[in-house]
Design a protein around this motif. Structure first.
Motif, PDB file in Angstrom:
ATOM      1  N   SER A   1     -11.082   9.521  -3.685  1.00  0.00           N
ATOM      2  CA  SER A   1     -11.476   8.117  -3.734  1.00  0.00           C
ATOM      3  C   SER A   1     -12.742   7.941  -4.571  1.00  0.00           C
ATOM      4  O   SER A   1     -12.842   7.015  -5.385  1.00  0.00           O
ATOM      5  CB  SER A   1     -11.690   7.580  -2.317  1.00  0.00           C
TER       6      SER A   1
ATOM      7  N   ARG B   1      -5.392   5.942   0.619  1.00  0.00           N
ATOM      8  CA  ARG B   1      -4.599   4.706   0.580  1.00  0.00           C
ATOM      9  C   ARG B   1      -4.872   3.984  -0.719  1.00  0.00           C
ATOM     10  O   ARG B   1      -6.014   3.786  -1.122  1.00  0.00           O
ATOM     11  CB  ARG B   1      -4.949   3.808   1.754  1.00  0.00           C
ATOM     12  N   ILE B   2      -3.784   3.606  -1.389  1.00  0.00           N
ATOM     13  CA  ILE B   2      -3.858   2.873  -2.653  1.00  0.00           C
ATOM     14  C   ILE B   2      -3.140   1.553  -2.444  1.00  0.00           C
ATOM     15  O   ILE B   2      -2.005   1.517  -1.981  1.00  0.00           O
ATOM     16  CB  ILE B   2      -3.167   3.652  -3.778  1.00  0.00           C
TER      17      ILE B   2
ATOM     18  N   THR C   1       0.817  -1.211   0.000  1.00  0.00           N
ATOM     19  CA  THR C   1       0.000   0.000   0.000  1.00  0.00           C
ATOM     20  C   THR C   1       0.851   1.262   0.000  1.00  0.00           C
ATOM     21  O   THR C   1       1.987   1.270   0.463  1.00  0.00           O
ATOM     22  CB  THR C   1      -0.941   0.050   1.213  1.00  0.00           C
TER      23      THR C   1
ATOM     24  N   THR D   1      -1.706  -2.060  -4.280  1.00  0.00           N
ATOM     25  CA  THR D   1      -1.250  -2.494  -5.599  1.00  0.00           C
ATOM     26  C   THR D   1      -1.540  -3.951  -5.901  1.00  0.00           C
ATOM     27  O   THR D   1      -1.273  -4.413  -7.000  1.00  0.00           O
ATOM     28  CB  THR D   1       0.261  -2.250  -5.752  1.00  0.00           C
TER      29      THR D   1
ATOM     30  N   THR E   1      -9.859   2.742  -4.038  1.00  0.00           N
ATOM     31  CA  THR E   1      -8.955   3.202  -2.994  1.00  0.00           C
ATOM     32  C   THR E   1      -9.802   3.457  -1.755  1.00  0.00           C
ATOM     33  O   THR E   1     -11.004   3.248  -1.774  1.00  0.00           O
ATOM     34  CB  THR E   1      -8.277   4.517  -3.427  1.00  0.00           C
TER      35      THR E   1
ATOM     36  N   LEU F   1     -11.017   2.423 -10.274  1.00  0.00           N
ATOM     37  CA  LEU F   1      -9.827   2.347  -9.435  1.00  0.00           C
ATOM     38  C   LEU F   1     -10.299   2.498  -7.998  1.00  0.00           C
ATOM     39  O   LEU F   1     -10.812   3.542  -7.616  1.00  0.00           O
ATOM     40  CB  LEU F   1      -8.834   3.459  -9.789  1.00  0.00           C
TER      41      LEU F   1
END
Length: 85
Positions: free
Chosen positions: A48, A77-78, A32, A80, A58, A56
């Motif tokens: 978001s 917060r992303i 993250t 992967t 998040t 996408l």
């Protein structure tokens, strides 16, 4: 696969940092990345929501010394793990 996920997160964090976007931990050591949006006129919740319209996903996160409150937040917060096949 796990190493690819970590490598992707590190590249993403480095890319944000090199483009002047603050990362809470100045990088990442897991899957993250948490952006610090406090210098932007945008909340984590707003970003978001915009990103989810592009498929996408998040989530907004509070950051240390949060000023926008826990419902809006200054962090995003992303993860992967879903970016790889």
């Amino acid at each position: 696969y796990c190493e690819q996920v970590l490598d992707c997160a590190k590249v993403m964090a480095d890319t944000f940092i090199s483009n002047g976007i603050s990362i809470l931990t100045n990088g990442t050591e897991n899957h993250t990345v948490c952006l610090n949006l406090s210098s932007f006129n945008l909340t984590g919740k707003e970003l978001s929501s915009m990103l989810s319209e592009c498929d996408l996903y998040t989530n907004c996160n509070s950051i240390p010394n949060e000023t926008k409150g826990y419902l809006q937040t200054s962090g995003l917060r992303i993860g992967t793990q879903r970016m790889l096949p």
